[in-house]
Design an enzyme around this catalytic site. Structure first.
Site, PDB file in Angstrom:
ATOM      1  N   ARG A   1       0.790  -1.262   0.017  1.00 50.57           N
ATOM      2  CA  ARG A   1       0.131  -0.098  -0.015  1.00 50.57           C
ATOM      3  C   ARG A   1       0.711   1.244  -0.051  1.00 50.57           C
ATOM      4  NH1 ARG A   1       2.583   2.118   3.359  1.00 50.57           N
ATOM      5  NH2 ARG A   1       2.987   1.794   5.334  1.00 50.57           N
TER       6      ARG A   1
ATOM      7  N   HIS B   1       1.618   7.831  10.895  1.00 48.93           N
ATOM      8  CA  HIS B   1       1.913   7.387  12.430  1.00 48.93           C
ATOM      9  C   HIS B   1       1.042   7.832  13.336  1.00 48.93           C
ATOM     10  CE1 HIS B   1       6.367   5.946  12.530  1.00 48.93           C
ATOM     11  NE2 HIS B   1       6.222   6.496  11.375  1.00 48.93           N
TER      12      HIS B   1
ATOM     13  N   GLY C   1      11.594  -3.305   2.558  1.00 49.71           N
ATOM     14  CA  GLY C   1      12.217  -2.025   3.431  1.00 49.71           C
ATOM     15  C   GLY C   1      11.910  -0.741   2.506  1.00 49.71           C
TER      16      GLY C   1
ATOM     17  N   SER D   1       5.216  -1.493   2.370  1.00 48.16           N
ATOM     18  CA  SER D   1       4.519  -2.536   3.250  1.00 48.16           C
ATOM     19  C   SER D   1       4.488  -3.951   2.769  1.00 48.16           C
ATOM     20  CB  SER D   1       3.144  -2.130   3.556  1.00 48.16           C
ATOM     21  OG  SER D   1       2.902  -2.329   5.132  1.00 48.16           O
ATOM     22  N   SER D   2       5.682  -4.433   2.292  1.00 48.78           N
ATOM     23  CA  SER D   2       5.841  -5.654   1.760  1.00 48.78           C
ATOM     24  C   SER D   2       5.343  -6.672   2.998  1.00 48.78           C
ATOM     25  CB  SER D   2       7.143  -5.968   1.417  1.00 48.78           C
ATOM     26  OG  SER D   2       7.938  -5.599   2.465  1.00 48.78           O
TER      27      SER D   2
ATOM     28  N   ASP E   1      -1.588  -0.604   7.176  1.00 48.71           N
ATOM     29  CA  ASP E   1      -1.027  -1.545   6.273  1.00 48.71           C
ATOM     30  C   ASP E   1      -2.007  -2.886   5.952  1.00 48.71           C
ATOM     31  OD1 ASP E   1       0.698   0.105   6.858  1.00 48.71           O
ATOM     32  OD2 ASP E   1       2.449  -1.204   7.354  1.00 48.71           O
TER      33      ASP E   1
ATOM     34  N   ASN F   1      15.626  -0.246   8.515  1.00 48.86           N
ATOM     35  CA  ASN F   1      15.271  -1.596   8.995  1.00 48.86           C
ATOM     36  C   ASN F   1      14.937  -1.298  10.321  1.00 48.86           C
ATOM     37  OD1 ASN F   1      15.178  -4.111   9.838  1.00 48.86           O
ATOM     38  ND2 ASN F   1      17.224  -4.522   9.115  1.00 48.86           N
ATOM     39  N   LYS F   2      13.369  -1.564  10.348  1.00 51.10           N
ATOM     40  CA  LYS F   2      12.817  -1.334  11.572  1.00 51.10           C
ATOM     41  C   LYS F   2      13.375  -2.202  12.684  1.00 51.10           C
ATOM     42  CE  LYS F   2       8.355   0.090   9.859  1.00 51.10           C
ATOM     43  NZ  LYS F   2       7.744  -1.022   9.243  1.00 51.10           N
TER      44      LYS F   2
ATOM     45  N   TYR G   1      10.948   3.741  15.462  1.00 51.41           N
ATOM     46  CA  TYR G   1       9.421   3.333  15.415  1.00 51.41           C
ATOM     47  C   TYR G   1       8.891   2.954  16.910  1.00 51.41           C
ATOM     48  CZ  TYR G   1       4.911   1.851  13.420  1.00 51.41           C
ATOM     49  OH  TYR G   1       3.763   1.580  13.200  1.00 51.41           O
TER      50      TYR G   1
HETATM   51  P1  NG1 Z   1       5.678   0.661   7.084  1.00 44.24           P
HETATM   52  O1  NG1 Z   1       6.829   0.711   7.639  1.00 44.24           O
HETATM   53  O2  NG1 Z   1       5.640   1.726   5.711  1.00 44.24           O
HETATM   54  O3  NG1 Z   1       5.030  -0.692   6.526  1.00 44.24           O
HETATM   55  C1  NG1 Z   1       4.714   1.459   9.490  1.00 44.24           C
HETATM   56  C2  NG1 Z   1       3.506   0.786  10.123  1.00 44.24           C
HETATM   57  C3  NG1 Z   1       2.318   1.265  10.151  1.00 44.24           C
HETATM   58  C4  NG1 Z   1       2.133   2.751  10.249  1.00 44.24           C
HETATM   59  C5  NG1 Z   1       3.122   3.457   9.503  1.00 44.24           C
HETATM   60  C6  NG1 Z   1       3.384   4.960   9.642  1.00 44.24           C
HETATM   61  C7  NG1 Z   1       4.310  -1.583  10.043  1.00 44.24           C
HETATM   62  C8  NG1 Z   1       3.994  -2.820   9.893  1.00 44.24           C
HETATM   63  N1  NG1 Z   1       3.458  -0.715   9.741  1.00 44.24           N
HETATM   64  O4  NG1 Z   1       4.376   1.390   7.930  1.00 44.24           O
HETATM   65  O5  NG1 Z   1       1.233   0.479  10.732  1.00 44.24           O
HETATM   66  O6  NG1 Z   1       2.390   3.086  11.661  1.00 44.24           O
HETATM   67  O7  NG1 Z   1       4.441   2.846   9.675  1.00 44.24           O
HETATM   68  O8  NG1 Z   1       1.994   5.509   9.305  1.00 44.24           O
HETATM   69  O9  NG1 Z   1       5.263  -1.312  10.929  1.00 44.24           O
HETATM   70 MG    MG Z   2       5.948  -3.127   6.955  1.00 45.89          MG
END
Ligand code: NG1
Ligand code: MG
Length: 521
Positions: free
Chosen positions: A51, A58, A164, A168-169, A214, A261-262, A270
């Protein structure tokens, strides 16, 4: 807008026309590879997309509404299932990827009681499948009792959402996995809401304490529409269309190729934000609500949220000054919260653990065990003021954006331009708030936005978690080429990109459909 995950009759049910030329061969390759590897045909394909978030960054884990759309890029899984042997205590999963050198095949046995260990400290591509599998098994056992016997599965995966890259893979893979496991185990009607909730909780088990944007976008989206997703009082998704304008509006997605890299940076990025907004919620509650008020337990990662504070605050205001408070619209409530946050959380430099604990009437170890044991973070000061202000102002921007989209557009060139500029301005404000208040942008994303705006974008911002990843730009179709060449000249040409990266660098994505099943033969 709930209901069952649709069974697609053809790929045109899933993808915008422009994508069919490449998706057809890709789906065929998935099935052919399945047959080569496993020696027989797959029986169905499950699919969920990545998406792009249009607005509402956030704030999903603070349980405020967001407005994403599904993209064409997705995860597809071809599956065959067979019953487990009588007397067996485990079932077998064989999983391979079309890109087998990047994502090596794997086989594992799962105890029939569903107790599957996932080592989230090791980064393995199959972890996301396993988390969806485990979540689905839990749901199946809840539905059919503990005696439920899951079947063996053979799976072939192909994913086109860059890993990454802020698209939202992970949610695409987790949602597809959960859907595949449910269907393989005889759940031929999979409820979208049930699937989304399952995917949200499953994904939290493999790392990040995210909200549910996501997964909701991946499961609920419908071709041609963006999605307005609410999390409170319960998960709900509504489709919303971009009004027809002339020239047509579209979203250009540009990668920064800065990989966030979360799993590594969670404790300072995050996850730290999740803890900071949770602190802000309990702090505001302690100072502004009547003594002894507890925040309601909710779907926030730590069981509370700023939305929970929001509700209790106006509940008590209602009780004392019923008529005054009752007449507030959601927008006015948020404006009021912005004002009281500015008065209450005055420390620009942030708050120490001691300062927060004191207001909550807790010891520092108690504070740490309640808020930081489930989500480990590293920080000495917590910027409650800036984070809460971002959340409340962003929640307000989402409502304004949504209202604009829902309001019928008066045709006429000047109206259209004003409308486009207004939508764009809201997106630009989000970027500024992310940069200054939430501090989740990065110089590269700021640059990309500046370049795109200079070349005629109406609104430009990073999308997704930030600290790298991806950006989204609201543009008229007749400006796409100008903006692409400006970005190429001023940003991408300065990077050493592989051919694959060059292809992914900038795409115009039309809203694609969400999760779907497809029966083979
Ligand atoms: P990303 O990292 O873009 O998949 C993350 C969170 C979302 C949301 C957004 C910020 C995950 C799986 N998803 O998205 O829920 O908080 O950051 O709006 O970490
Ligand atoms: Mg993700």
């Amino acid at each position: 807008m709930s209901g069952p995950v649709p069974v697609a009759k053809s790929l045109a049910d899933i993808y915008p026309n422009a994508a069919l030329l490449t998706e057809g061969p890709r789906w065929n390759a998935l099935l052919t590879t399945f047959a080569q590897v496993y020696g027989h045909n797959a029986s169905f394909i499950a699919r969920s997309p990545g998406r792009v978030n249009i607005i509402g960054e956030h704030i999903d884990y603070s349980l405020y509404s967001v407005l994403p759309m599904a993209i064409t890029a997705d995860a597809i899984m071809a599956v065959a299932a067979t019953p487990t042997a009588e007397g067996a205590s485990t079932f077998k999963v064989k999983i391979s990827n079309v890109e087998s050198s990047k994502f090596p095949a794997s086989e594992f046995d799962v105890p029939l009681d569903g107790s599957l260990e996932i080592d989230a400290t090791k980064f393995e591509w199959t972890n996301y499948f396993k988390s969806g599998l485990r979540g689905a098994l839990e749901l199946l056992r809840k539905k059919h009792g503990n005696g439920f016997r899951a079947c063996n599965m053979e799976i072939m995966v192909n994913g086109t959402v860059p890993v990454g890259g802020g698209l939202s893979s992970s949610a695409a893979v987790v949602s597809t996995s959960a859907l595949a496991v449910m269907y393989a185990n005889g759940e031929h009607v999979v409820d979208k809401k049930e699937l989304t909730e399952l995917a949200i909780v499953s994904e939290r088990a493999v790392g990040v304490n995210s909200g549910g944007m996501d997964q909701a976008a991946s499961v609920f989206s419908e071709q041609g529409s963006a999605l307005f997703v609410s999390f409170s009082p319960q998960l709900e998704a509504r489709t919303v269309k971009l009004p027809p304008t002339n020239p047509e509006l579209c979203f250009l997605i540009a990668q920064s190729f800065i990989t966030a890299n979360k799993h590594v940076t969670g404790p300072i990025h995050y996850n730290l934000r999740v803890v900071e907004v949770s602190f802000a919620a309990v702090y505001l509650n302690a100072v502004l609500n009547p003594p002894g008020t507890e925040l309601p337990e909710d779907a926030g990662p730590l069981g509370i949220s700023l939305q929970g504070f929001h509700d209790t605050y106006f509940y008590h205001a209602n009780a004392s000054d019923y008529y005054a408070a009752k007449s507030l619209t959601k927008e006015e409530e948020l404006e009021k919260l912005i004002a009281v946050t500015k008065e209450t959380l005055t420390q620009e430099e942030g708050y120490t653990r001691e300062e927060i604990a004191k207001v909550l009437n807790l010891s520092v170890p108690e504070l740490e065990s309640r808020f930081m044991s489930k989500i480990p973070v590293r920080a000495d000061r917590f910027k409650l003021r800036q984070r809460a202000l971002h959340v409340f102002t962003e929640a307000l921007r989402v409502l304004k954006f949504y209202t604009l989209l829902e309001r019928p557009l008066h045709t006429g060139a000047s109206d259209t331009t004003l409308f486009n500029q207004e939508l764009g301005r809201i997106m630009n404000d989000t970027q500024e708030s992310c940069r200054v208040l939430y501090e989740n942008s990065c110089p590269e994303n700021d640059d990309i936005c500046r370049i795109a705006l200079g070349a005629g974008s109406y609104g430009s911002r990073q999308t997704g978690a930030g600290w790298g990843g991806c950006t989204v730009h609201l543009v008229s179709v007749n400006k796409v080429d100008d903006i692409k060449s400006a970005l190429e000249r001023e940003y991408f040409s300065k990077m050493r990109l592989t051919d694959e990266q060059k292809e992914q660098a900038m795409v115009v994505s039309k809203p694609a459909g969400g999760s779907a099943l497809y029966m083979v033969n």
